[in-house]
Design an enzyme around this catalytic site. Structure first.
Site, PDB file in Angstrom:
ATOM      1  N   SER A   1      16.105  -0.250  -4.189  1.00 44.07           N
ATOM      2  CA  SER A   1      15.512   1.082  -4.107  1.00 44.07           C
ATOM      3  C   SER A   1      14.642   1.237  -2.867  1.00 44.07           C
ATOM      4  O   SER A   1      13.888   0.333  -2.487  1.00 44.07           O
ATOM      5  CB  SER A   1      14.648   1.336  -5.341  1.00 44.07           C
ATOM      6  OG  SER A   1      13.981   2.572  -5.202  1.00 44.07           O
ATOM      7  N   ALA A   2      14.731   2.429  -2.263  1.00 44.36           N
ATOM      8  CA  ALA A   2      13.864   2.764  -1.127  1.00 44.36           C
ATOM      9  C   ALA A   2      12.387   2.763  -1.540  1.00 44.36           C
ATOM     10  O   ALA A   2      11.513   2.707  -0.677  1.00 44.36           O
ATOM     11  CB  ALA A   2      14.266   4.125  -0.555  1.00 44.36           C
ATOM     12  N   ASP A   3      12.123   2.800  -2.835  1.00 45.55           N
ATOM     13  CA  ASP A   3      10.723   2.735  -3.290  1.00 45.55           C
ATOM     14  C   ASP A   3      10.042   1.459  -2.795  1.00 45.55           C
ATOM     15  O   ASP A   3       8.855   1.462  -2.475  1.00 45.55           O
ATOM     16  CB  ASP A   3      10.644   2.731  -4.830  1.00 45.55           C
ATOM     17  CG  ASP A   3      11.124   4.025  -5.467  1.00 45.55           C
ATOM     18  OD1 ASP A   3      11.366   5.014  -4.730  1.00 45.55           O
ATOM     19  OD2 ASP A   3      11.274   4.042  -6.705  1.00 45.55           O
TER      20      ASP A   3
ATOM     21  N   GLU B   1       5.316  12.840  -9.272  1.00 51.32           N
ATOM     22  CA  GLU B   1       6.656  13.010  -8.684  1.00 51.32           C
ATOM     23  C   GLU B   1       7.488  14.029  -9.468  1.00 51.32           C
ATOM     24  O   GLU B   1       7.112  14.467 -10.562  1.00 51.32           O
ATOM     25  CB  GLU B   1       7.391  11.663  -8.652  1.00 51.32           C
ATOM     26  CG  GLU B   1       7.662  11.079 -10.033  1.00 51.32           C
ATOM     27  CD  GLU B   1       8.910  10.197 -10.077  1.00 51.32           C
ATOM     28  OE1 GLU B   1       9.995  10.685  -9.716  1.00 51.32           O
ATOM     29  OE2 GLU B   1       8.785   9.028 -10.499  1.00 51.32           O
TER      30      GLU B   1
ATOM     31  N   ASP C   1      21.679  -3.236  -3.643  1.00 55.81           N
ATOM     32  CA  ASP C   1      21.212  -1.916  -4.070  1.00 55.81           C
ATOM     33  C   ASP C   1      19.721  -2.045  -4.374  1.00 55.81           C
ATOM     34  O   ASP C   1      19.307  -2.285  -5.499  1.00 55.81           O
ATOM     35  CB  ASP C   1      21.992  -1.421  -5.288  1.00 55.81           C
ATOM     36  CG  ASP C   1      21.600   0.015  -5.668  1.00 55.81           C
ATOM     37  OD1 ASP C   1      20.614   0.534  -5.098  1.00 55.81           O
ATOM     38  OD2 ASP C   1      22.267   0.603  -6.531  1.00 55.81           O
TER      39      ASP C   1
ATOM     40  N   LYS D   1      18.030  14.456  -5.001  1.00 60.55           N
ATOM     41  CA  LYS D   1      17.040  13.407  -5.265  1.00 60.55           C
ATOM     42  C   LYS D   1      16.569  12.865  -3.914  1.00 60.55           C
ATOM     43  O   LYS D   1      17.382  12.365  -3.130  1.00 60.55           O
ATOM     44  CB  LYS D   1      17.743  12.332  -6.102  1.00 60.55           C
ATOM     45  CG  LYS D   1      16.901  11.178  -6.526  1.00 60.55           C
ATOM     46  CD  LYS D   1      17.761  10.182  -7.327  1.00 60.55           C
ATOM     47  CE  LYS D   1      17.221   8.787  -7.184  1.00 60.55           C
ATOM     48  NZ  LYS D   1      18.157   7.758  -7.672  1.00 60.55           N
TER      49      LYS D   1
ATOM     50  N   VAL E   1       9.777   8.141  -6.126  1.00 57.91           N
ATOM     51  CA  VAL E   1       8.527   7.444  -5.797  1.00 57.91           C
ATOM     52  C   VAL E   1       8.380   7.379  -4.273  1.00 57.91           C
ATOM     53  O   VAL E   1       7.325   7.719  -3.727  1.00 57.91           O
ATOM     54  CB  VAL E   1       8.505   6.031  -6.427  1.00 57.91           C
ATOM     55  CG1 VAL E   1       7.363   5.192  -5.871  1.00 57.91           C
ATOM     56  CG2 VAL E   1       8.396   6.144  -7.951  1.00 57.91           C
TER      57      VAL E   1
ATOM     58  N   LYS F   1      11.972  -0.623 -15.225  1.00 59.29           N
ATOM     59  CA  LYS F   1      12.820  -0.874 -16.392  1.00 59.29           C
ATOM     60  C   LYS F   1      13.640  -2.124 -16.162  1.00 59.29           C
ATOM     61  O   LYS F   1      14.002  -2.440 -15.031  1.00 59.29           O
ATOM     62  CB  LYS F   1      13.778   0.298 -16.590  1.00 59.29           C
ATOM     63  CG  LYS F   1      13.129   1.530 -17.146  1.00 59.29           C
ATOM     64  CD  LYS F   1      14.192   2.455 -17.713  1.00 59.29           C
ATOM     65  CE  LYS F   1      13.567   3.663 -18.374  1.00 59.29           C
ATOM     66  NZ  LYS F   1      13.088   4.650 -17.403  1.00 59.29           N
TER      67      LYS F   1
HETATM   68  N1  PSU Z   1      12.657   4.707 -13.126  1.00 60.80           N
HETATM   69  C1  PSU Z   1      12.366   5.333 -14.277  1.00 60.80           C
HETATM   70  N2  PSU Z   1      12.358   6.695 -14.312  1.00 60.80           N
HETATM   71  C2  PSU Z   1      12.638   7.443 -13.190  1.00 60.80           C
HETATM   72  C3  PSU Z   1      12.924   6.760 -11.963  1.00 60.80           C
HETATM   73  C4  PSU Z   1      12.928   5.402 -11.975  1.00 60.80           C
HETATM   74  O1  PSU Z   1      12.125   4.670 -15.261  1.00 60.80           O
HETATM   75  O2  PSU Z   1      12.629   8.679 -13.260  1.00 60.80           O
HETATM   76  C5  PSU Z   1      13.183   7.564 -10.714  1.00 60.80           C
HETATM   77  C6  PSU Z   1      11.938   7.540  -9.793  1.00 60.80           C
HETATM   78  O3  PSU Z   1      11.842   8.788  -9.130  1.00 60.80           O
HETATM   79  C7  PSU Z   1      12.282   6.461  -8.794  1.00 60.80           C
HETATM   80  C8  PSU Z   1      13.775   6.651  -8.646  1.00 60.80           C
HETATM   81  O4  PSU Z   1      11.599   6.581  -7.559  1.00 60.80           O
HETATM   82  O5  PSU Z   1      14.230   6.949  -9.959  1.00 60.80           O
HETATM   83  C9  PSU Z   1      14.458   5.418  -8.087  1.00 60.80           C
HETATM   84  O6  PSU Z   1      15.795   5.709  -7.789  1.00 60.80           O
HETATM   85  P1  PSU Z   1      16.657   4.674  -6.902  1.00 60.80           P
HETATM   86  O7  PSU Z   1      16.824   3.478  -7.773  1.00 60.80           O
HETATM   87  O8  PSU Z   1      17.936   5.389  -6.611  1.00 60.80           O
HETATM   88  O9  PSU Z   1      15.848   4.412  -5.661  1.00 60.80           O
HETATM   89 MN    MN Z   2      19.849   2.544  -4.990  1.00 60.88          MN
END
Ligand code: PSU
Ligand code: MN
Length: 304
Positions: free
Chosen positions: A142-144, A27, A140, A90, A110, A161
């Protein structure tokens, strides 16, 4: 009005895919929003090398001026790594069409990387950590997590994390039909530490065992992904109590400053680096390299 083909696949990657030799996607949000320069570019290069060491070809995915690249040149990596993060969108699922339509630069999360990898025909993807449910913000999510439920790509990472609510994150993965594999571990890793105290769904110890699982998922034609979690190498593990203190402080600061939405994860990652005086960067780099190696080995087992 028609758009040109949105995917530009690097020649070596295209050849490998046609020949059915192993390829691992990487990624780009970790490069633009996850790590500071120059460690971001150095780590991206080192991670590509460890994928090769594992026996596969790396294909880092990003969007430059509205074109999706599958496999970046060193110049493109340097370009993305030195751009201000506010100038690179992003990209999760919702953002991809916008960035293409407006010919913007974009870094794939991701979720975004899984979509592009699948379009290109790449089955495996290695990164550091996935997004999840934010602590104190149960909506909140994540879309992941939904992408893992709808796109058949296997993601190799070090869990998530503990800036996140890990028990809630596990529940959402289960709801989405995502099996969480512990690679050589019974415990879900928590990125900087080898264990979150939560169990994984199954422990698998070899690349072949993971490859067999991916084959079985494919035979069922399930359009969902799999999460393979690999603990940070012991030598680089951080102290769990110290990380808990730092993460509690960082999340409280983010709440106080009203930082939320897509900005939350990058802000928290940056604050953790500051609060550990940069020590967390070493752990981060070590686990990214190790995950590249493991993903390379699984990709090799998959095509053999
Ligand atoms: N967690 C990490 N390092 C990162 C990310 C998450 O420890 O770089 C990044 C990844 O690209 C992940 C994104 O897909 O943050 C998730 O963001 P959000 O929570 O806004 O979906
Ligand atoms: Mn989010």
């Amino acid at each position: 009005m028609t758009l040109e083909s949105p995917l530009i696949i690097a020649p070596a990657v295209a050849e490998a895919l046609v020949a059915n030799t192993p390829v691992v996607a990487l990624e780009s949000t970790v490069i633009t929003h996850g790590l500071p320069y120059p460690q971001n570019v150095e780590t991206a290069v080192a991670m590509e090398a460890s994928v090769r060491e594992g026996g596969a070809l790396p294909a880092t995915i990003a969007i430059i001026q509205g074109q999706i690249y599958v496999g970046l040149t060193p110049d493109q990596l340097e370009y993305l790594g030195t751009r201000h993060r506010d100038d690179v969108r992003k990209c999760s699922r919702r953002d991809l069409p916008l960035v293409l339509a407006q010919k913007m630069d974009g870094a794939t999360t991701v979720a975004g990387t899984m979509i592009v990898a699948h379009l290109a025909g790449i089955q495996l993807f290695a990164t550091g950590g996935i997004g999840g449910v934010h602590r104190g913000h149960p909506f909140d999510v994540s879309a992941d997590l939904s992408e893992l439920g709808r796109t058949p790509v296997t993601v190799v990472c070090s869990g998530a994390k503990s800036i996140l609510d890990l028990p809630a994150t596990r529940e959402v993965l289960e709801t989405n039909g995502v099996l969480v594999v512990g690679y050589g571990t019974d415990d879900l890793p928590a990125f900087f530490t080898r264990s979150s105290g939560l169990p994984v769904d199954v422990r698998l110890d070899t690349p072949t065992a993971v490859a067999q699982l991916i084959e079985a998922r494919r035979a069922l034609n399930l359009q969902s992904g799999t999460l393979v979690t690999v603990p940070v190498p012991s030598k680089w593990e951080m102290d769990a109590d110290e990380m808990e203190r730092i993460i509690t402080q960082a999340t409280a600061e983010a709440d106080a400053q009203g930082i939320h939405g897509a900005a939350a994860t990058p802000w928290l990652l940056g604050r953790v680096v500051e609060l550990t005086n940069g020590r967390s960067l070493q752990a981060n780099t070590a686990l990214l390299r190790n995950n590249g190696l493991v993903a390379g080995q699984i990709a090799a087992a998959l095509t053999s």
